[in-house]
Write a protein that holds these residues in place. Structure first.
Motif, PDB file in Angstrom:
ATOM      1  N   GLY A   6       0.858  -1.184   0.000  1.00 28.22           N
ATOM      2  CA  GLY A   6       0.000   0.000   0.000  1.00 28.22           C
ATOM      3  C   GLY A   6       0.882   1.216   0.000  1.00 28.22           C
ATOM      4  O   GLY A   6       2.045   1.159   0.350  1.00 28.22           O
ATOM      5  N   SER A   7       0.337   2.327  -0.398  1.00 23.88           N
ATOM      6  CA  SER A   7       1.148   3.530  -0.503  1.00 23.88           C
ATOM      7  C   SER A   7       0.673   4.674   0.350  1.00 23.88           C
ATOM      8  O   SER A   7       1.335   5.691   0.454  1.00 23.88           O
ATOM      9  CB  SER A   7       1.178   4.005  -1.967  1.00 23.88           C
ATOM     10  N   GLU A   8      -0.496   4.546   0.969  1.00 22.68           N
ATOM     11  CA  GLU A   8      -1.016   5.645   1.766  1.00 22.68           C
ATOM     12  C   GLU A   8      -0.905   5.312   3.246  1.00 22.68           C
ATOM     13  O   GLU A   8      -1.010   4.152   3.645  1.00 22.68           O
ATOM     14  CB  GLU A   8      -2.497   5.894   1.411  1.00 22.68           C
ATOM     15  N   PRO A   9      -0.713   6.360   4.122  1.00 21.22           N
ATOM     16  CA  PRO A   9      -0.739   6.111   5.557  1.00 21.22           C
ATOM     17  C   PRO A   9      -2.052   5.456   5.944  1.00 21.22           C
ATOM     18  O   PRO A   9      -3.116   5.804   5.442  1.00 21.22           O
ATOM     19  CB  PRO A   9      -0.628   7.530   6.143  1.00 21.22           C
ATOM     20  N   GLY A  10      -1.973   4.494   6.843  1.00 15.60           N
ATOM     21  CA  GLY A  10      -3.168   3.800   7.269  1.00 15.60           C
ATOM     22  C   GLY A  10      -3.480   2.569   6.453  1.00 15.60           C
ATOM     23  O   GLY A  10      -4.434   1.872   6.745  1.00 15.60           O
ATOM     24  N   LEU A  19       9.187   1.265   8.833  1.00 19.36           N
ATOM     25  CA  LEU A  19       8.186   1.710   9.787  1.00 19.36           C
ATOM     26  C   LEU A  19       8.715   1.550  11.211  1.00 19.36           C
ATOM     27  O   LEU A  19       9.501   0.660  11.498  1.00 19.36           O
ATOM     28  CB  LEU A  19       6.907   0.875   9.643  1.00 19.36           C
ATOM     29  N   ARG A  20       8.266   2.435  12.075  1.00 16.51           N
ATOM     30  CA  ARG A  20       8.603   2.283  13.486  1.00 16.51           C
ATOM     31  C   ARG A  20       7.867   1.064  14.044  1.00 16.51           C
ATOM     32  O   ARG A  20       6.750   0.756  13.636  1.00 16.51           O
ATOM     33  CB  ARG A  20       8.182   3.531  14.273  1.00 16.51           C
ATOM     34  N   ASP A 342      -1.019  -6.739   9.442  1.00 16.60           N
ATOM     35  CA  ASP A 342      -0.115  -5.639   9.767  1.00 16.60           C
ATOM     36  C   ASP A 342      -0.666  -4.330   9.205  1.00 16.60           C
ATOM     37  O   ASP A 342      -1.121  -4.284   8.055  1.00 16.60           O
ATOM     38  CB  ASP A 342       1.274  -5.896   9.205  1.00 16.60           C
ATOM     39  N   PHE A 343      -0.594  -3.263   9.996  1.00 12.58           N
ATOM     40  CA  PHE A 343      -1.240  -2.009   9.613  1.00 12.58           C
ATOM     41  C   PHE A 343      -0.305  -0.835   9.868  1.00 12.58           C
ATOM     42  O   PHE A 343       0.322  -0.741  10.930  1.00 12.58           O
ATOM     43  CB  PHE A 343      -2.524  -1.838  10.430  1.00 12.58           C
ATOM     44  N   ASP A 344      -0.207   0.038   8.873  1.00 13.19           N
ATOM     45  CA  ASP A 344       0.620   1.235   8.981  1.00 13.19           C
ATOM     46  C   ASP A 344      -0.209   2.360   9.584  1.00 13.19           C
ATOM     47  O   ASP A 344      -1.056   2.944   8.917  1.00 13.19           O
ATOM     48  CB  ASP A 344       1.145   1.634   7.607  1.00 13.19           C
ATOM     49  N   LEU A 345       0.063   2.669  10.846  1.00 18.17           N
ATOM     50  CA  LEU A 345      -0.618   3.759  11.527  1.00 18.17           C
ATOM     51  C   LEU A 345       0.281   4.988  11.462  1.00 18.17           C
ATOM     52  O   LEU A 345       1.019   5.292  12.391  1.00 18.17           O
ATOM     53  CB  LEU A 345      -0.926   3.379  12.978  1.00 18.17           C
ATOM     54  N   ASN A 346       0.254   5.663  10.317  1.00 22.30           N
ATOM     55  CA  ASN A 346       1.059   6.867  10.124  1.00 22.30           C
ATOM     56  C   ASN A 346       2.526   6.648  10.470  1.00 22.30           C
ATOM     57  O   ASN A 346       3.145   7.426  11.207  1.00 22.30           O
ATOM     58  CB  ASN A 346       0.476   8.025  10.942  1.00 22.30           C
ATOM     59  N   PRO A 351       1.150  -4.592  14.523  1.00 28.15           N
ATOM     60  CA  PRO A 351       1.144  -5.969  14.021  1.00 28.15           C
ATOM     61  C   PRO A 351      -0.239  -6.598  14.045  1.00 28.15           C
ATOM     62  O   PRO A 351      -1.129  -6.192  14.803  1.00 28.15           O
ATOM     63  CB  PRO A 351       2.092  -6.693  14.983  1.00 28.15           C
ATOM     64  N   GLN A 352      -0.399  -7.599  13.224  1.00 22.44           N
ATOM     65  CA  GLN A 352      -1.654  -8.354  13.191  1.00 22.44           C
ATOM     66  C   GLN A 352      -2.002  -8.837  14.601  1.00 22.44           C
ATOM     67  O   GLN A 352      -1.160  -9.350  15.332  1.00 22.44           O
ATOM     68  CB  GLN A 352      -1.510  -9.551  12.262  1.00 22.44           C
ATOM     69  N   GLY A 353      -3.264  -8.675  14.959  1.00 22.64           N
ATOM     70  CA  GLY A 353      -3.749  -9.125  16.258  1.00 22.64           C
ATOM     71  C   GLY A 353      -3.736  -8.049  17.326  1.00 22.64           C
ATOM     72  O   GLY A 353      -4.410  -8.191  18.350  1.00 22.64           O
ATOM     73  N   ALA A 354      -2.983  -6.969  17.117  1.00 23.43           N
ATOM     74  CA  ALA A 354      -2.940  -5.881  18.094  1.00 23.43           C
ATOM     75  C   ALA A 354      -4.186  -5.013  17.977  1.00 23.43           C
ATOM     76  O   ALA A 354      -4.901  -5.035  16.968  1.00 23.43           O
ATOM     77  CB  ALA A 354      -1.684  -5.044  17.899  1.00 23.43           C
TER      78      ALA A 354
END
Length: 458
Positions: A6-10, A19-20, A342-346, A351-354
């Motif tokens: 993906g290319s957008e935040p979120g 990513l941090r 897994d998700f990019d939160l800005n 991680p998956q499951g969080a």
């Protein structure tokens, strides 16, 4: 796990993007969180040691879920904007709220994606648009019927009165029960059901079991009181089917919707859905009306401006008072999602499951969004609609509260009618703005004590 590209935040990201990780976040231990949770869920973010650690923290549970807690409006925007199935609202509810035992596991709020949107479109019409106007007369009559019961000139609990009004609206507008004996039985049954759902023991057992097992424990007393409510609603449904009678209420509309559906859900599902609407509407309205009275009597200049504007036949300031009350004292302190991948939160890799929890009250207390954020200033919203992602008492995105428009309309009508006949006065010695430390709902301390006075023209 390899996240999708993906290319957008979120949105999910490919692993080559830097990513941090959660290790970069300040950690809040379980003892610190337990000690400070009251202030997280109660007013006063700048005074909270938890939020003093930053906008985004990691709640470090020794056993239990991984939780990212944020008050950043950009994080809220990213979470609410997600549409690709990476985040689940229903899974967050199952883990951290009593919605499943209260509303049933088949409630539409647990559905995701296209299935959720399809179900939402079916159940939305009775709570929006033209339907609302048809309820106004009933709401006005409810206030007028209750006014003679409320004593004048001495301290009373406005939270108690607000709860009674909310209950009456739910019985009349949601259920549409008109037969007197059935109405009395329904009120008793709903009062008993609400008492269990508001009890400290219910919430205590629920919090403990959800932390340990990830599910709220079944509580026999809750099931019994719920069944008692459902039985009365089923009586009403059966009578309407037998007689063909129709009234302007949500139940009538939902009966029509279910009858036209390719796969009707059945009367038991309808009864359970009506009970869910009742409980959600009752709790939210009770909290909001109590806080509105508590804040107004503590700010006489705002109270005077409200009375003057209503005398002019204007609702703008009343709407601003309601919006500011919901900013300072939202009925729920948080919302959130569970990451299904897994998700990019800005820039933060969740991680998956969080779980991502958004601190609604803390977000509303950000000074860059609302100067002097702890002050009650309805003028913030005069001539200005609340902005998405910075005013989120009803959540946001695809799971924005379905009853939000109904709740705002209800508060406007009930309060406008009340102020046509009564004035609010402060109780000597009472300090407003403080939250109860004993009631499970975030209601004002003391139940919002006020003094009711008749309007001179009445």
């Amino acid at each position: 796990m390899t996240a999708s590209t993906g290319s957008e935040p979120g949105s999910p990201k490919a692993q080559e993007h830097s990513l941090r990780t959660l290790d970069s976040l300040p950690r809040v231990g379980i003892r610190d969180f337990a000690r400070d949770r009251g202030r997280f869920a109660r007013p006063g973010r700048p005074r909270s040691p938890l939020w003093g650690m930053g906008d985004t923290v990691l709640i470090d549970f020794p056993v239990g879920p991984t939780v990212v807690l944020t008050s950043d409006p950009e994080d809220a925007k990213a979470v609410f904007a997600n549409r690709d199935g990476a985040l689940s609202f229903g899974e967050m509810l199952r883990r951290f709220t009593p919605h499943e035992p209260l509303f049933g596991s088949d409630a539409y709020i647990f559905r995701e994606g296209d299935e959720h949107l399809k179900e939402r479109r079916k159940v939305a019409p009775p709570l929006h648009g033209k339907a609302l106007k048809s309820y106004e007369r009933a709401m006005v009559d409810i206030v007028l019927r209750r006014l003679p019961e409320w004593p004048l000139g001495k301290p009373v609990s406005f939270s108690q009165f607000g709860g009674q009004l909310a209950l009456d609206v739910m019985m009349t507008v949601i259920f549409g029960v008109s037969e007197p004996d059935r109405m009395r039985r329904l009120e008793r049954a709903m009062t008993a059901y609400n008492a269990v759902s508001e009890s400290a023991s219910f919430l205590g057992v629920g919090v403990l079991t959800t932390l340990l097992s990830g599910r709220w424990a079944a509580i026999p007393r809750l099931a019994r009181t719920a069944a008692a409510v459902d039985a009365i609603v089923l009586e009403e449904i059966a009578e309407r089917r037998r007689t063909g009678s129709r009234t302007d209420d949500c139940l009538t509309m939902y009966l029509d919707i279910d009858a036209a559906d390719e796969q009707p859900r059945g009367d038991e599902f309808l009864a359970r859905s009506m009970r869910g609407l009742m409980l959600a509407g009752y709790a939210a309205t009770t909290v909001t009306l109590g806080w509105l009275a508590d804040l107004l009597v503590d700010h006489p200049e705002s109270l005077a401006e409200l009375e003057a504007s209503l005398d002019r036949g204007e609702d703008d300031y009343l709407d601003a008072v309601i919006a500011e009350t919901l900013r300072l004292r939202p009925a729920l302190p948080f919302t959130g999602r569970r990451a299904l991948q897994d998700f990019d939160l800005n820039g933060l890799l969740v991680p998956q499951g969080a779980y991502i929890l958004i601190g609604i009250m803390a977000l509303h207390e950000r000074a860059e969004l609302y100067p002097d954020p702890l002050a009650f200033r309805p003028d913030r919203f005069v001539g200005a609609r609340p902005k998405a992602h910075s005013w989120v008492p009803f959540g946001g995105g695809a799971h924005y509260c379905l009853g939000a428009e109904f709740a705002l309309f209800e508060a406007r009508v009930l309060l406008r009618t009340l102020f046509e006949h009564r004035r609010l006065g402060a109780v000597a010695g009472h300090v407003g703005g403080r939250s109860s430390r004993t009631h499970p709902l975030p209601i004002p301390a003391g139940g919002a004590p006020v003094v009711l006075m008749a309007r001179p023209s009445c």
